[in-house]
Design a protein around this motif. Structure first.
Motif, short mmCIF file in Angstrom:
data_model
loop_
_atom_site.label_atom_id
_atom_site.label_comp_id
_atom_site.label_asym_id
_atom_site.label_seq_id
_atom_site.Cartn_x
_atom_site.Cartn_y
_atom_site.Cartn_z
N ASN A 74 1.04 -1.26 0.15
CA ASN A 74 0.18 -0.18 0.06
C ASN A 74 0.93 1.92 0.35
O ASN A 74 0.91 2.65 -0.58
CB ASN A 74 -1.14 0.00 1.20
CG ASN A 74 -1.62 -1.01 1.54
OD1 ASN A 74 -2.24 -2.31 -0.16
ND2 ASN A 74 -2.62 -1.44 2.24
N LEU A 77 2.01 1.70 -3.88
CA LEU A 77 0.92 2.59 -4.34
C LEU A 77 0.87 4.09 -4.21
O LEU A 77 0.82 4.52 -5.00
CB LEU A 77 -0.12 1.77 -4.06
CG LEU A 77 -1.58 2.23 -5.19
CD1 LEU A 77 -1.02 2.49 -6.69
CD2 LEU A 77 -3.25 1.34 -4.55
N ARG A 85 0.69 6.04 -12.60
CA ARG A 85 -0.40 4.67 -11.82
C ARG A 85 -1.33 5.37 -12.86
O ARG A 85 -2.17 4.40 -13.31
CB ARG A 85 -0.55 5.99 -10.28
CG ARG A 85 -2.13 5.19 -10.12
CD ARG A 85 -2.60 5.70 -8.56
NE ARG A 85 -3.84 5.35 -8.41
CZ ARG A 85 -4.40 4.60 -7.22
NH1 ARG A 85 -3.70 5.25 -6.38
NH2 ARG A 85 -4.81 4.19 -6.99
N GLU A 89 -2.87 2.69 -14.86
CA GLU A 89 -4.36 2.39 -14.89
C GLU A 89 -5.14 2.09 -15.89
O GLU A 89 -6.35 1.47 -16.80
CB GLU A 89 -4.96 2.98 -13.68
CG GLU A 89 -4.90 4.01 -12.54
CD GLU A 89 -5.30 4.89 -11.98
OE1 GLU A 89 -5.43 4.77 -10.36
OE2 GLU A 89 -5.75 5.87 -12.62
N ALA A 177 3.25 -1.25 -6.27
CA ALA A 177 2.71 -0.73 -6.88
C ALA A 177 1.46 -1.34 -8.03
O ALA A 177 0.62 -0.89 -7.84
CB ALA A 177 2.84 0.55 -7.26
N ALA A 178 1.77 -2.22 -8.83
CA ALA A 178 1.74 -2.54 -9.90
C ALA A 178 0.61 -3.64 -9.37
O ALA A 178 -0.90 -4.09 -9.67
CB ALA A 178 2.01 -2.74 -10.49
N LEU A 181 -2.19 -1.97 -7.29
CA LEU A 181 -3.56 -1.73 -7.73
C LEU A 181 -4.07 -2.41 -8.34
O LEU A 181 -5.62 -2.50 -8.58
CB LEU A 181 -2.42 -0.53 -8.93
CG LEU A 181 -3.59 0.49 -9.80
CD1 LEU A 181 -4.00 1.38 -8.83
CD2 LEU A 181 -2.47 0.79 -10.76
#
Length: 439
Positions: A74, A77, A85, A89, A177-178, A181
């Motif tokens: 977390n 991210l 980001r 997305e 982070a990916a 996400l």
């Protein structure tokens, strides 16, 4: 810059002969099996302790634990560059749109009155998804592995990626982070052959938590990871034995040499053993592409890596008489990525049988597919596109037949079952049917 293979003088060789002539990386997984086998066996016997020791040896860092804490995911991210980001997305949204349409529905076939066969498509329960972290970091590979697995309905996912010394023994923050996400909360800091072994055998983490083994491992990696996948196939399912990445461009005289050169360079950027192959009907275009390579390569960030790939035996230009021969050549080559930069590009693309993915026309470069086309970029290499496809929702699904027959439906076909069982000298097979109908 690219070496030349001129196939215009004689009739084009048949496909099997063509495959021996065309440029291709010389990668033999068997040559490293003797190095990988002790690693796999050590991880089987000693589990996490062995995996951490190999991380210290190969990655120059020893993680404190294999599983990355949820708060670390977390935090990665939250700290992610907003532009990255947004790009991720976009990639996720488009990949979900494409892969969502791949999910197959159960099919019921009424074979005879009272007899049906239902094909159910059942997802693999637990999957390990590998994200490389060698010469480059690939959050896009996290997307390409996770999205089809989620669309298939896989209930338990773990992403494995090498620990990195510069990040305190954790995988790269963008990988973390990916994963966050995408809603993946289980990430292991382990890479290479030891990652495949630990995913296959499981173990106990340094904090005493169980690391549950998986049923399947997917995702690209180096030759050592590929060797481990080959060794453990059977204990686990695998997607493919991925080799060095490759691009082929089929182009005619109307293609833009700047585009072609840029696309060949983009694949060469991955690895010194990456393959970049131009197949063209135009000697003038071949010369113009060489001139563009000479101009563009020195301006790239990874100049030496690219130059090594482009001048290696796995790369080159193939001159052909016409597009019919060009299609035959790219079919024999069966590229991981194939670009069609010709007149009537879509018509030409529809004639191609063998390719991992086909990029049609001047505005569909391979780079688009790597990130934001919606297609999957985990694709067959080394000519395997002749018989295999890329990663998809189907990779994570198993077709299971449910056979349902009434007493009368079985009685109607009993004689045929008994006859075939006798023909194969397996009389007990027939008796398993006749036992249900005592005389």
């Amino acid at each position: 810059m690219l070496r030349r293979l001129d196939l215009r003088a004689e009739p084009l060789p048949r496909p099997a002969a063509l495959r021996t002539l065309l440029p291709r990386a010389d990668v033999d997984v068997d040559t490293v099996l003797h190095q990988v086998r002790p690693i796999v066996e050590d991880v089987r016997e000693r589990g996490v302790e062995a995996a951490l020791e190999y991380a210290e040896r190969f990655e120059r860092v020893r993680p404190t634990a294999v599983r990355v804490p949820s708060q670390t995911l977390n935090g990665a991210l939250a700290a992610l560059d907003p532009a990255v980001r947004t790009a991720l997305e976009t990639s996720i949204e488009r990949a979900r749109k494409v892969h969502g349409d791949q999910r197959r529905r159960d099919v019921v076939t009424d074979v005879v009155p009272g007899g049906t066969v239902t094909e159910r498509f059942v997802p693999v329960r637990r999957v390990g998804l590998y994200a490389p972290g060698g010469l480059a970091v690939y959050p896009s590979s996290v997307v390409m592995n996770v999205v089809p697995a989620q669309a298939a309905g896989v209930e338990s996912l773990v992403v494995a990626s090498p620990p990195q010394a510069e990040h305190g023994g954790l995988p790269h923050p963008t990988i973390l982070a990916a994963a966050a996400l995408l809603g993946v909360d289980e990430v292991w800091a382990v890479g290479g052959a030891q990652a495949v072994a630990l995913l296959a055998y499981g173990g106990t983490d340094t904090d005493g938590a169980e690391l549950e083994p998986v049923d399947m491992v997917t995702g690209p990696g180096n030759i050592y990871l590929t060797a481990a996948k080959r060794m453990l196939r059977g204990l686990i399912g695998i997607d493919a034995e991925a080799g060095p990445t490759e691009i082929a461009v089929l182009a005619d005289a109307g293609a833009d040499a700047r585009h072609v050169a840029a696309d060949l360079i983009s694949q060469a950027e991955h690895d010194p053993s990456a393959a970049s192959v131009l197949v063209t009907t135009s000697e003038e275009l071949a010369g113009a592409v060489d001139a563009e390579l000479a101009r563009q390569v020195p301006d790239t960030k990874h100049t030496e890596r690219i130059r090594t790939a482009l001048t290696g035996p796995q790369s080159g230009t193939v001159l052909v008489t016409d597009l019919d021969d060009g299609v035959a050549v790219v079919d024999a080559y069966a590229a991981e990525h194939l670009e069609i930069q010709t007149a009537d590009a879509r018509e030409v693309a529809l004639r191609v049988r063998n390719a991992g993915a086909i990029f049609v026309g001047p505005y569909a470069p391979v780079s688009l597919g790597d990130y934001c086309a919606g297609s999957n970029h985990v694709l067959p290499t080394g000519g395997c596109a002749r018989h295999s496809g890329g990663l998809s929702v189907q990779t994570f699904l198993r077709g299971v037949h449910l056979v349902e027959y009434t007493e009368e439906a079985l009685r109607d076909v009993a004689d045929q079952v008994v006859t075939l069982a006798a023909a194969e000298d397996l009389p007990a097979h027939g008796q398993a049917v006749t036992a249900r109908f005592p005389r």
